[in-house]
Write a protein that holds these residues in place. Structure first.
Motif, PDB file in Angstrom:
ATOM      1  N   ILE A 108    -105.945  -3.796   1.337  1.00 58.01           N
ATOM      2  CA  ILE A 108    -105.412  -3.320   0.050  1.00 58.01           C
ATOM      3  C   ILE A 108    -104.054  -3.972  -0.229  1.00 58.01           C
ATOM      4  O   ILE A 108    -103.141  -3.905   0.590  1.00 58.01           O
ATOM      5  CB  ILE A 108    -105.258  -1.780   0.047  1.00 58.01           C
ATOM      6  CG1 ILE A 108    -106.630  -1.122   0.204  1.00 58.01           C
ATOM      7  CG2 ILE A 108    -104.573  -1.307  -1.229  1.00 58.01           C
ATOM      8  CD1 ILE A 108    -106.581   0.390   0.349  1.00 58.01           C
ATOM      9  N   SER A 109    -103.948  -4.628  -1.368  1.00 59.74           N
ATOM     10  CA  SER A 109    -102.690  -5.264  -1.749  1.00 59.74           C
ATOM     11  C   SER A 109    -102.625  -5.356  -3.267  1.00 59.74           C
ATOM     12  O   SER A 109    -103.061  -6.344  -3.858  1.00 59.74           O
ATOM     13  CB  SER A 109    -102.602  -6.657  -1.110  1.00 59.74           C
ATOM     14  OG  SER A 109    -101.459  -7.320  -1.583  1.00 59.74           O
ATOM     15  N   PRO A 110    -102.091  -4.310  -3.915  1.00 55.47           N
ATOM     16  CA  PRO A 110    -102.056  -4.298  -5.381  1.00 55.47           C
ATOM     17  C   PRO A 110    -101.359  -5.534  -5.959  1.00 55.47           C
ATOM     18  O   PRO A 110    -101.725  -6.015  -7.022  1.00 55.47           O
ATOM     19  CB  PRO A 110    -101.265  -3.036  -5.710  1.00 55.47           C
ATOM     20  CG  PRO A 110    -101.350  -2.188  -4.493  1.00 55.47           C
ATOM     21  CD  PRO A 110    -101.487  -3.112  -3.339  1.00 55.47           C
ATOM     22  N   ILE A 111    -100.366  -6.051  -5.226  1.00 56.49           N
ATOM     23  CA  ILE A 111     -99.619  -7.211  -5.721  1.00 56.49           C
ATOM     24  C   ILE A 111    -100.534  -8.429  -5.859  1.00 56.49           C
ATOM     25  O   ILE A 111    -100.376  -9.241  -6.752  1.00 56.49           O
ATOM     26  CB  ILE A 111     -98.430  -7.495  -4.786  1.00 56.49           C
ATOM     27  CG1 ILE A 111     -97.412  -6.357  -4.937  1.00 56.49           C
ATOM     28  CG2 ILE A 111     -97.760  -8.824  -5.091  1.00 56.49           C
ATOM     29  CD1 ILE A 111     -96.486  -6.191  -3.783  1.00 56.49           C
ATOM     30  N   VAL A 114    -105.747  -6.717  -5.157  1.00 57.23           N
ATOM     31  CA  VAL A 114    -106.830  -6.205  -4.311  1.00 57.23           C
ATOM     32  C   VAL A 114    -106.676  -4.687  -4.152  1.00 57.23           C
ATOM     33  O   VAL A 114    -105.730  -4.202  -3.544  1.00 57.23           O
ATOM     34  CB  VAL A 114    -106.820  -6.871  -2.906  1.00 57.23           C
ATOM     35  CG1 VAL A 114    -107.999  -6.354  -2.085  1.00 57.23           C
ATOM     36  CG2 VAL A 114    -106.866  -8.380  -3.026  1.00 57.23           C
ATOM     37  N   VAL A 144     -97.947  -4.405   6.239  1.00 57.20           N
ATOM     38  CA  VAL A 144     -97.922  -3.323   5.249  1.00 57.20           C
ATOM     39  C   VAL A 144     -99.319  -3.159   4.648  1.00 57.20           C
ATOM     40  O   VAL A 144     -99.814  -2.043   4.493  1.00 57.20           O
ATOM     41  CB  VAL A 144     -96.883  -3.626   4.143  1.00 57.20           C
ATOM     42  CG1 VAL A 144     -97.017  -2.627   3.012  1.00 57.20           C
ATOM     43  CG2 VAL A 144     -95.477  -3.572   4.706  1.00 57.20           C
ATOM     44  N   GLU A 145     -99.987  -4.287   4.350  1.00 52.39           N
ATOM     45  CA  GLU A 145    -101.320  -4.230   3.738  1.00 52.39           C
ATOM     46  C   GLU A 145    -102.326  -3.585   4.698  1.00 52.39           C
ATOM     47  O   GLU A 145    -103.118  -2.734   4.296  1.00 52.39           O
ATOM     48  CB  GLU A 145    -101.820  -5.635   3.364  1.00 52.39           C
ATOM     49  CG  GLU A 145    -101.042  -6.311   2.260  1.00 52.39           C
ATOM     50  CD  GLU A 145     -99.743  -6.950   2.743  1.00 52.39           C
ATOM     51  OE1 GLU A 145     -99.559  -7.059   3.980  1.00 52.39           O
ATOM     52  OE2 GLU A 145     -98.916  -7.332   1.912  1.00 52.39           O
ATOM     53  N   GLU A 147    -101.731  -1.614   7.228  1.00 51.46           N
ATOM     54  CA  GLU A 147    -101.374  -0.214   7.462  1.00 51.46           C
ATOM     55  C   GLU A 147    -101.821   0.650   6.275  1.00 51.46           C
ATOM     56  O   GLU A 147    -102.365   1.734   6.461  1.00 51.46           O
ATOM     57  CB  GLU A 147     -99.844  -0.142   7.630  1.00 51.46           C
ATOM     58  CG  GLU A 147     -99.346   0.970   8.504  1.00 51.46           C
ATOM     59  CD  GLU A 147     -99.803   0.836   9.952  1.00 51.46           C
ATOM     60  OE1 GLU A 147    -100.127   1.879  10.515  1.00 51.46           O
ATOM     61  OE2 GLU A 147     -99.855  -0.298  10.503  1.00 51.46           O
ATOM     62  N   THR A 148    -101.589   0.127   5.068  1.00 47.85           N
ATOM     63  CA  THR A 148    -101.999   0.845   3.858  1.00 47.85           C
ATOM     64  C   THR A 148    -103.512   1.060   3.876  1.00 47.85           C
ATOM     65  O   THR A 148    -104.007   2.153   3.599  1.00 47.85           O
ATOM     66  CB  THR A 148    -101.616   0.028   2.601  1.00 47.85           C
ATOM     67  OG1 THR A 148    -100.214  -0.206   2.637  1.00 47.85           O
ATOM     68  CG2 THR A 148    -101.965   0.761   1.319  1.00 47.85           C
ATOM     69  N   LEU A 151    -104.471   3.720   6.430  1.00 44.47           N
ATOM     70  CA  LEU A 151    -104.167   5.081   5.955  1.00 44.47           C
ATOM     71  C   LEU A 151    -105.147   5.501   4.856  1.00 44.47           C
ATOM     72  O   LEU A 151    -105.558   6.663   4.785  1.00 44.47           O
ATOM     73  CB  LEU A 151    -102.717   5.133   5.430  1.00 44.47           C
ATOM     74  CG  LEU A 151    -101.634   5.026   6.510  1.00 44.47           C
ATOM     75  CD1 LEU A 151    -100.275   4.739   5.896  1.00 44.47           C
ATOM     76  CD2 LEU A 151    -101.570   6.317   7.319  1.00 44.47           C
TER      77      LEU A 151
END
Lengths: 195, 366
Positions: A108-111, A114, A144-145, A147-148, A151
């Motif tokens: 997941i990476s909104p930037i 995705v 960060v991606e 880990e996000t 979660l």
């Protein structure tokens, strides 16, 4: 532009290769054994035709479902979740996980545009809720991606009631505390185990 | 010893050449606009990887169509000599090297060097925007422990993603970001609070000593999540503000909204202090920072002191110099008639700066 120049140009577009390495490879191939060059050309041609993502786990395979998904000796109650298909190979190489896999095809990476819908999350939830799974191991990257995503998966799998675990992060085996970077060291302290 | 040699090409107005320093104190003496501060900037760039006054690397090149390079040899506390280099190419690529090894990140440089500057821009730490004020404490925390830099970077990354999710109504992921923002944010908040507590006493005493004033100036840290101590509490707070955040299209609370103020008798000091008093405040902050970091990292800093003695009256000047932090090497800039001769020691190199070139002073300056 001749074939040599085109090859150098195309090789230089591959990850990890610069113009220098690309021309070294191209000049090597010019003088290399004929059978090697032919085999390489043939495999390159067949790669996209024969290799596909497994319909169950998402790992790359030439048969569907893949060898891991159909292997009757594997533990079918445990699923290890990874970001990319190549992560399956890495984990397989340590012979520690005898269960199945699920490849998300990213994190997941909104930037980068995705979101959860762009990943193979719905099919994971479906696999787990079908029953017979006793553990889901999250092996996404410690970024960060990653880990996000981990979660998010915990939340998405909550209703299934299946225990979800996260791989540990810490010091490399055989490494020296003195040379460990502080972030890794701090993380290994937080994730310490009782003796 | 600090910097032994410095070499630059295509950098600001400095003439392409090599300088031999090899002194504990370096005095740069010259009129305005000759290149004194540019030399300090070059040292700062080689020590920290960024400028203290210019955010755009392109502005540092004299001719932007050519590569700009800075090189130095540096040795501290009896350690082996290190070579440092920094190059900016016209296609905006920046390459930092220590001992011929390319560093992927400024992080590697910060663990090698400790360089602090006393410059006019420091006033912004006291009168500037909340971001400017926070920057001083964040800089101090990063230099004392690099893991703070990792926490800061992770927080910023999570914040950016959360803001995007707010704007795009991605509620499904928002809760996950709330948890990460809370955890990383509390690390920043706790570290800042701890630092300000320690700093307040150190800074207050120093300022009183230098200024001779009796009333103490206190630093006050007001975290945006004041009173919230656990991840759950912060997540509850974020959930309550979610609609507001969504309307604004951004996260409206968190360490990126923390405030720092300087107060005397409960009033914001910058509202009534004179420019001279604020300047002293900035100096005391830097002295406190140098002392704090020397103690924490067991390293002596390289200090860059730009024109700050100029505006102090003689009493405060000597009070400031008496409390000047210990250093590995210090660079000072002076105007020709500023009375710099009285500050010289046997280990001082004086360089006359004119039109971007340097020379040991002739009769006029001697």
């Amino acid at each position: 532009m001749n074939a040599l120049e085109r090859l150098v140009g195309n090789l230089a577009r591959l990850p990890g290769l610069g113009k220098k390495s690309a021309s070294r490879i191209a000049y090597y191939l010019l003088r290399a054994d004929e059978t090697l060059v032919r085999a390489l050309a043939e495999d390159l041609g067949l790669l996209r035709q024969t290799i596909h993502a497994c319909g169950v786990c998402g790992a790359y395979t030439d048969v569907d479902p893949c060898g891991i998904c159909t292997d009757s000796h594997r533990d079918r109650s445990s699923i290890c979740v990874v970001e990319e298909a190549r992560d399956v190979l890495t984990i397989e190489s340590i012979h520690e996980h005898r269960g199945l896999y699920h490849v998300l095809m990213g994190a997941i990476s909104p930037i980068d545009g995705v979101g959860p819908d762009n990943l193979r999350i719905a099919s994971l939830v479906e696999r787990v809720s079908k029953g017979g799974i006793r553990e889901v191991i999250l092996a996404t990257n410690p970024t960060v991606e990653g880990e996000t995503t981990a979660l998010y998966l915990v939340k998405a799998l909550r209703d299934s009631g299946v225990p979800v675990s996260r791989i540990a992060f810490g010091l490399p085996v055989g490494g020296d505390l003195e040379f460990a970077d502080k972030q890794t060291l701090a993380r290994s302290f937080r994730g310490r185990n009782a003796f | 010893m600090g910097f032994e040699r410095l070499r630059f090409f295509n950098f600001r107005n400095l003439k392409d050449r090599e300088l031999f320093l090899g002194a504990r104190q370096v005095f740069l003496v010259g009129r305005n606009g000759q290149g004194k501060t540019n030399l300090l900037e070059a040292v700062h760039l080689l020590s920290v990887g960024s400028s203290f006054r210019e955010k755009r690397d392109a502005a540092l090149s004299r001719d932007p169509s050519r590569t700009t390079g800075l090189f130095a040899s540096f040795a501290a506390g009896g350690a082996a000599v290190k070579s440092l280099s920094l190059q900016f190419s016209p296609d905006h690529r920046k390459e930092l090297r220590v001992d011929e090894k390319t560093l992927a990140d400024r992080r590697g440089l910060l663990s090698e060097m400790l360089c602090l500057c006393f410059v006019q821009q420091d006033m912004e730490f006291i009168v500037g925007s909340p971001e400017d004020r926070r920057r001083f404490f964040d800089q101090t925390l990063v230099l004392s422990d690099l893991s703070f830099l990792d926490a800061l970077r992770t927080y910023r990354q999570v914040l950016k993603s959360r803001n995007l999710c707010l704007r795009e109504n991605r509620d499904d992921v928002l809760e996950v970001y709330d948890g990460q923002l809370a955890a990383q944010g509390l690390i920043l908040q706790n570290r800042r609070a701890e630092l300000v507590r320690e700093f307040d006493a150190l800074f207050g005493a120093l300022l009183a000593e230098i200024s001779g004033a009796e009333q103490e100036v206190r630093i006050r840290y007001r975290p945006s999540w004041e009173g919230l101590c656990t991840t759950d509490e912060v997540m509850g707070h974020l959930a309550l503000r979610r609609e507001r955040d969504r309307l604004m299209g951004a996260t409206t609370s968190g360490p990126h909204r923390d405030l720092c103020s300087y107060e005397r008798e409960g009033r914001e000091y910058s509202h009534f202090a004179s420019t001279g008093q604020l300047r002293l405040c900035a100096l005391a902050l830097r002295v406190a920072q140098a002392r704090y970091l020397s103690e924490r990292t067991s390293r002596k800093p390289v200090l860059l002191v730009d024109d700050v003695l100029l505006e102090l009256d003689p009493g405060k000047k000597s009070a400031f110099l008496a409390r000047f932090p210990s250093y590995e090497q210090a660079f000072f800039t002076f105007l020709p008639d500023e009375g710099w001769r009285s500050y010289r020691t046997p280990d001082t190199l004086v360089l006359e700066v004119e039109a971007g070139d340097f020379r040991e002073p002739g009769e006029l300056l001697r």
